[in-house]
Design an enzyme around this catalytic site. Structure first.
Site, short mmCIF file in Angstrom:
data_model
loop_
_atom_site.label_atom_id
_atom_site.label_comp_id
_atom_site.label_asym_id
_atom_site.label_seq_id
_atom_site.Cartn_x
_atom_site.Cartn_y
_atom_site.Cartn_z
N HIS A 1 3.97 -2.06 3.04
CA HIS A 1 3.92 -0.68 2.56
C HIS A 1 5.13 -0.37 1.68
O HIS A 1 6.27 -0.40 2.15
CB HIS A 1 3.84 0.28 3.75
CG HIS A 1 2.49 0.19 4.43
ND1 HIS A 1 2.20 -0.79 5.35
CD2 HIS A 1 1.36 0.89 4.24
CE1 HIS A 1 0.93 -0.66 5.72
NE2 HIS A 1 0.39 0.35 5.06
N ASP B 1 0.82 -1.21 0.00
CA ASP B 1 0.00 0.00 0.00
C ASP B 1 0.85 1.27 0.00
O ASP B 1 2.04 1.24 0.34
CB ASP B 1 -0.87 0.04 1.27
CG ASP B 1 -2.01 -0.96 1.23
OD1 ASP B 1 -2.02 -1.83 0.35
OD2 ASP B 1 -2.89 -0.87 2.11
#
Ligand SMILES: *[C@@H]1O[C@H](CO)[C@@H](O)[C@H](O)[C@H]1NC(C)=O
Ligand SMILES: *[C@@H]1O[C@H](CO)[C@@H](O)[C@H](O)[C@H]1NC(C)=O
Length: 254
Positions: free
Chosen positions: A201, A48
């Site tokens: 991430h 993400d």
């Protein structure tokens, strides 16, 4: 007798007219929410909050191991998606067969927004991905995993499916590579037959450079099959539309 015959349709029509607004509201389509894969022992590595500096490095690590990952991208978070470095990295990821998906525009908590604001957060990202990569993503991950019926209704209106996860590596919370690798290990030991949808991430140096080779080789040894998020949930439609990327013009800005 005549009175009863007349009264009955009136009664029914009164009932229907008072019931129908509620009924049609309840029948608004809600996007499906997925947190895991359909098949056991499959793993979808998801990343993400890009684009930032390391998407291309993650692609290299995935490609070196021969596995596919999925990127949930913001329009404007760590960096503007229209910056040249972001455009190059996302096109590289897409060409290598990794899935491109939406993490919405500015990483806002969608449950605090109105329907029109949620639509804007989603639509603006879809438009950017059409320009930059050429695709409209079929999957959207709400920032913070924060979703409700408003979010699901808007996602459904855009023909998108909501994508969550079942393994939070907590890399966002300052975990070391060792701790992140241990999180995968502990999940797979505790749920040996489960699928894994891991949340990592891509703007984090630790995730891009220290975690992937070790995690991928360990999961391979344990017999996991690597899948994109779309494959994970049994879909052969990662994208709603597929075209060539656009050409940079003055709309390519955040
Ligand atoms: C969603 O899908 C329907 C049916 O295929 C289509 O008519 C509609 O234009 C789509 N909407 C968007 C926003 O893509
Ligand atoms: C996992 O699956 C194997 C093979 O089907 C089975 O023997 C085992 O009991 C399962 N383990 C758990 C914890 O469900």
């Amino acid at each position: 007798m005549k009175l009863v015959v007349l009264a009955l349709p009136a009664f029914i029509s009164a009932l229907l007219s008072s019931a129908s607004p509620v009924h049609s509201h309840e029948k608004k389509a809600l996007a499906t929410v997925y947190r895991q894969c359909i098949a056991p022992k499959t793993v979808a590595l998801t990343f993400d909050d890009g684009p930032f500096n390391y998407e291309a490095d993650i692609v290299d690590a995935l490609d070196a191991a021969g596995v596919k990952g999925t990127f949930f991208l913001n329009g404007k978070n760590y960096r503007c998606i229209y910056e040249a470095i972001a455009v190059a990295a996302l096109q590289k990821a897409y060409k290598s067969g990794h899935q491109i998906a939406s993490h919405t525009w500015a990483h806002l908590d969608l449950t605090e927004l109105s329907a029109s604001q949620i639509t804007s957060e989603m639509q603006r990202t879809n438009t950017a991905l059409q320009k930059v990569v050429g695709v409209t993503p079929a999957f959207v991950r709400p920032p913070f995993g924060s979703t409700n019926n408003n979010v699901r209704t808007v996602a459904a209106s855009l023909n998108q499916t909501v994508a969550l996860w079942n393994l939070d590596t907590e890399d966002w919370d300052g975990r070391s590579a060792k701790q992140i690798i241990a999180a995968y290990d502990s999940f797979s030991r505790g749920n040996p037959n489960s699928s894994i949808v891991s949340l990592g991430h891509s703007p984090l140096d630790v995730t891009a450079h220290q975690v992937l080779p070790s995690v991928i080789s360990s999961l391979k040894q344990k017999g996991y099959t690597f899948v994109t998020f779309a494959e994970c949930v049994g879909s052969n439609t990662p994208y709603l539309t597929i075209a060539k990327p656009g050409t940079r013009d003055n709309t390519w800005r955040c």
